[in-house]
Write a protein that holds these residues in place. Sequence first.
Motif, PDB file in Angstrom:
ATOM      1  N   UNK A 100       0.868  -1.183   0.000  1.00  0.00           N
ATOM      2  CA  UNK A 100       0.000   0.000   0.000  1.00  0.00           C
ATOM      3  C   UNK A 100       0.910   1.241   0.000  1.00  0.00           C
ATOM      4  N   UNK A 101       0.356   2.415  -0.363  1.00  0.00           N
ATOM      5  CA  UNK A 101       1.218   3.588  -0.516  1.00  0.00           C
ATOM      6  C   UNK A 101       2.024   3.893   0.745  1.00  0.00           C
ATOM      7  N   UNK A 102       3.311   4.145   0.562  1.00  0.00           N
ATOM      8  CA  UNK A 102       4.121   4.535   1.728  1.00  0.00           C
ATOM      9  C   UNK A 102       4.832   5.850   1.444  1.00  0.00           C
ATOM     10  N   UNK A 103       4.276   6.617   0.490  1.00  0.00           N
ATOM     11  CA  UNK A 103       4.828   7.954   0.224  1.00  0.00           C
ATOM     12  C   UNK A 103       4.095   9.014   1.048  1.00  0.00           C
ATOM     13  N   UNK A 104       3.255   8.596   1.965  1.00  0.00           N
ATOM     14  CA  UNK A 104       2.537   9.531   2.845  1.00  0.00           C
ATOM     15  C   UNK A 104       2.786   9.153   4.297  1.00  0.00           C
ATOM     16  N   UNK A 105       2.238   9.923   5.240  1.00  0.00           N
ATOM     17  CA  UNK A 105       2.550   9.707   6.660  1.00  0.00           C
ATOM     18  C   UNK A 105       2.086   8.363   7.208  1.00  0.00           C
ATOM     19  N   UNK A 106       0.947   7.822   6.722  1.00  0.00           N
ATOM     20  CA  UNK A 106       0.443   6.562   7.292  1.00  0.00           C
ATOM     21  C   UNK A 106       1.401   5.413   6.960  1.00  0.00           C
ATOM     22  N   UNK A 107       1.760   5.283   5.678  1.00  0.00           N
ATOM     23  CA  UNK A 107       2.685   4.228   5.262  1.00  0.00           C
ATOM     24  C   UNK A 107       4.066   4.421   5.880  1.00  0.00           C
ATOM     25  N   UNK A 108       4.514   5.692   5.938  1.00  0.00           N
ATOM     26  CA  UNK A 108       5.851   5.954   6.519  1.00  0.00           C
ATOM     27  C   UNK A 108       5.888   5.563   7.991  1.00  0.00           C
ATOM     28  N   UNK A 109       4.780   5.795   8.702  1.00  0.00           N
ATOM     29  CA  UNK A 109       4.717   5.421  10.115  1.00  0.00           C
ATOM     30  C   UNK A 109       4.923   3.909  10.259  1.00  0.00           C
ATOM     31  N   UNK A 110       4.212   3.130   9.408  1.00  0.00           N
ATOM     32  CA  UNK A 110       4.316   1.673   9.517  1.00  0.00           C
ATOM     33  C   UNK A 110       5.742   1.217   9.207  1.00  0.00           C
TER      34      UNK A 110
END
Length: 301
Positions: A204-214
């Motif tokens: 899933x997208x990790x170029x935003x804060x939710x994916x980066x957090x994970x």
Amino acid sequence: MMSRSESLERMPAAADPGVTAEIAERLVALPRSRLVTALGQGIVGLHRIIADIRLSGDELLAIVAFLTEVGHHVDRRRQEWVLLADLLGVSTLVHDLSNARPAGATPNTIPGPFYREDVPEMLAGSNISRDGKGEPLEVSGRIQALGGRPVAGAGVEVWHANDQGVYENQDPHLQPEFNLRGRFRTDAQGRFRFLTVKPAGYALPSDGPAGRLMIALGLPPVRPAHLHFRVCRKGYETLTTHVFDRADPAVDRDAVFGVKPELLAEFRALPPRGGRPCHALDLEFVLCPARAGDTEPNGRK
Ligand code: BEZ
Ligand code: FE
């Protein structure tokens, strides 16, 4: 009617005798409503976590910055709040609590963001791979009711990612319209079949804060390879579900918590064709009767 002190007792224990008790008291003085109850429990629970971990002022600012960034990643094509809810297990928890199925019925799962309802119906046996890219997969299945009776005339919709883990509507310039999507109808024995290609798992997208957090937590937002299905028939609850490749290495760490033992399937190897590995999938879905007043999608009864 509950007295003020009785209602307060039903709130979780105050984390701080000052501010926590005071806000709880203000809330219990309000007319009872689901919103007041939910806010009361939420606020008191939040206060307790803050007190337990001794959240610092700088940490509070970091949380505010994170939530602000989530909001900045929302537009017509992207909903970072929904992604955050998915990755924190909130979407699946809410879904599971309101979609429990009786024992023996196929579990319902969240549909995810890639469903399209405008896919034309196709003849049994059609190929839904419109670009022919990937390893051929033959899917056959049977829809039955609890107790085993076949469900004839059911609508079976399928959608899945390609062999690179990308959905047609994420990739409109590289994949043909409706690639890897189909709509079929079951025969008198409740059977359906179609041809496609084996999907790959994806991130899933990790170029935003939710994916980066994970990723920062060491929990990359991966999904094991799967096909999505929706099955509709008058008189039955609509089933929205997934079928997962049990051999996928990510099967026990689905980022959105959709994997359930009943939804694991084996992609059987078939003899290779033209040098390409081929696979088969044999499926069975069990529907449960509609509850009184249930309406199918689009208002169809
Ligand atoms: C999916 O890509 O299938 C999906 C993504 C987020 C939530 C649920 C499903
Ligand atoms: Fe998916």
